[in-house]
Design a protein around this motif. Structure first.
Motif, PDB file in Angstrom:
ATOM      1  N   GLN A 112      -2.672  -0.823   2.983  1.00  0.00           N
ATOM      2  CA  GLN A 112      -1.757  -0.042   3.805  1.00  0.00           C
ATOM      3  C   GLN A 112      -1.163  -0.898   4.921  1.00  0.00           C
ATOM      4  O   GLN A 112      -1.895  -1.588   5.636  1.00  0.00           O
ATOM      5  CB  GLN A 112      -2.499   1.147   4.428  1.00  0.00           C
ATOM      6  N   THR A 113       0.158  -0.837   5.063  1.00  0.00           N
ATOM      7  CA  THR A 113       0.847  -1.554   6.140  1.00  0.00           C
ATOM      8  C   THR A 113       1.834  -0.608   6.814  1.00  0.00           C
ATOM      9  O   THR A 113       2.127   0.472   6.303  1.00  0.00           O
ATOM     10  CB  THR A 113       1.624  -2.774   5.592  1.00  0.00           C
ATOM     11  N   GLY A 114       2.344  -1.032   7.966  1.00  0.00           N
ATOM     12  CA  GLY A 114       3.364  -0.253   8.667  1.00  0.00           C
ATOM     13  C   GLY A 114       2.838   1.047   9.246  1.00  0.00           C
ATOM     14  O   GLY A 114       3.588   2.015   9.372  1.00  0.00           O
ATOM     15  N   LYS A 115       1.557   1.085   9.603  1.00  0.00           N
ATOM     16  CA  LYS A 115       0.951   2.332  10.079  1.00  0.00           C
ATOM     17  C   LYS A 115       0.628   2.310  11.572  1.00  0.00           C
ATOM     18  O   LYS A 115      -0.024   3.207  12.086  1.00  0.00           O
ATOM     19  CB  LYS A 115      -0.336   2.640   9.296  1.00  0.00           C
ATOM     20  N   LEU A 130     -14.700  -2.958  10.313  1.00  0.00           N
ATOM     21  CA  LEU A 130     -13.732  -2.388   9.370  1.00  0.00           C
ATOM     22  C   LEU A 130     -12.312  -2.851   9.689  1.00  0.00           C
ATOM     23  O   LEU A 130     -11.518  -3.137   8.789  1.00  0.00           O
ATOM     24  CB  LEU A 130     -13.825  -0.863   9.370  1.00  0.00           C
ATOM     25  N   TRP A 131     -11.989  -2.912  10.977  1.00  0.00           N
ATOM     26  CA  TRP A 131     -10.658  -3.374  11.389  1.00  0.00           C
ATOM     27  C   TRP A 131     -10.471  -4.834  11.007  1.00  0.00           C
ATOM     28  O   TRP A 131      -9.441  -5.232  10.477  1.00  0.00           O
ATOM     29  CB  TRP A 131     -10.470  -3.144  12.885  1.00  0.00           C
ATOM     30  N   GLU A 180      -4.242   4.543  13.446  1.00  0.00           N
ATOM     31  CA  GLU A 180      -3.872   3.527  12.446  1.00  0.00           C
ATOM     32  C   GLU A 180      -5.081   3.162  11.584  1.00  0.00           C
ATOM     33  O   GLU A 180      -4.972   3.072  10.355  1.00  0.00           O
ATOM     34  CB  GLU A 180      -3.317   2.279  13.132  1.00  0.00           C
ATOM     35  N   LEU A 181      -6.237   2.966  12.208  1.00  0.00           N
ATOM     36  CA  LEU A 181      -7.444   2.622  11.454  1.00  0.00           C
ATOM     37  C   LEU A 181      -7.827   3.747  10.501  1.00  0.00           C
ATOM     38  O   LEU A 181      -8.129   3.513   9.328  1.00  0.00           O
ATOM     39  CB  LEU A 181      -8.603   2.314  12.413  1.00  0.00           C
ATOM     40  N   LEU A 182      -7.797   4.978  10.989  1.00  0.00           N
ATOM     41  CA  LEU A 182      -8.122   6.116  10.123  1.00  0.00           C
ATOM     42  C   LEU A 182      -7.157   6.203   8.946  1.00  0.00           C
ATOM     43  O   LEU A 182      -7.563   6.493   7.821  1.00  0.00           O
ATOM     44  CB  LEU A 182      -8.090   7.417  10.922  1.00  0.00           C
TER      45      LEU A 182
END
Length: 128
Positions: free
Chosen positions: A52-55, A99-100, A30-32
Motif C-alpha cells: 500500500q502506498t499513497g496513504k 511494523l512501520w 496510515e499504519l492501520l
C-alpha cells in the motif's frame, strides 16, 4: 485484550486505544490502513500481499464495532473491508515501530515511495 476507550483523532490522524492498567497507544491512520487485515491488502496467501502506498493523508471516515471482537473502519480512500480484531489491534499497538519499519523496508525493496499513488493491478478475488 479489549480497549477500555477508543478515540478517533481526525486532526492528528491517530486512533487512540486505552487499556486496563493505564496503557494508551496512538496508532497512525496510515499504519492501520497499510496493515489492513483485508484480503484486498493481504491477498489470499503468502506472497499475494498488495503493498500500500499513497496513504499518508488517509483518515478514518467512520468506525463500527463488529460483534464483541473487532472494529471495522471505513477509510477516506473508500477502503472498508478490513476487520480489525481486538487481538490484531493490540498486536499493532505493541509492535507499531517494528511494523512501520517492515512496511518502509518493503517499500524500499520494491523501489516505491510511501507517497506514490496506488497502481491498479486489475486483480479481483474472483479472477483466478
Amino acid at each position: 485484550m479489549i480497549p477500555t476507550n477508543i478515540v478517533v483523532h481526525q486532526h492528528s490522524k491517530v486512533l487512540e486505544l486505552s487499556y486496563d492498567g493505564g496503557a494508551i497507544y496512538k496508532l497512525p491512520f496510515e499504519l492501520l490502513r497499510v496493515l489492513s487485515p483485508s484480503a484486498e491488502v493481504q491477498g489470499h496467501g503468502p506472497g499475494q500481499e498488495t503493498l500500500q502506498t499513497g496513504k499518508r493523508d488517509v483518515v478514518i471516515s467512520s468506525l463500527e464495532p463488529v460483534g464483541h471482537y473487532a472494529l471495522k473502519p471505513t477509510f477516506s480512500d473508500g477502503h472498508d473491508s478490513g476487520l480489525y480484531s481486538w487481538d490484531f489491534l493490540y498486536f499493532v499497538c505493541e509492535n507499531q515501530e517494528q511494523l512501520w519499519k517492515e512496511h518502509l523496508d518493503k517499500l524500499a525493496l520494491a523501489g516505491l515511495d510511501r507517497d506514490a499513488p496506488m497502481t491498479t493491478k486489475g486483480h479481483s478475488c474472483g479472477s483466478h
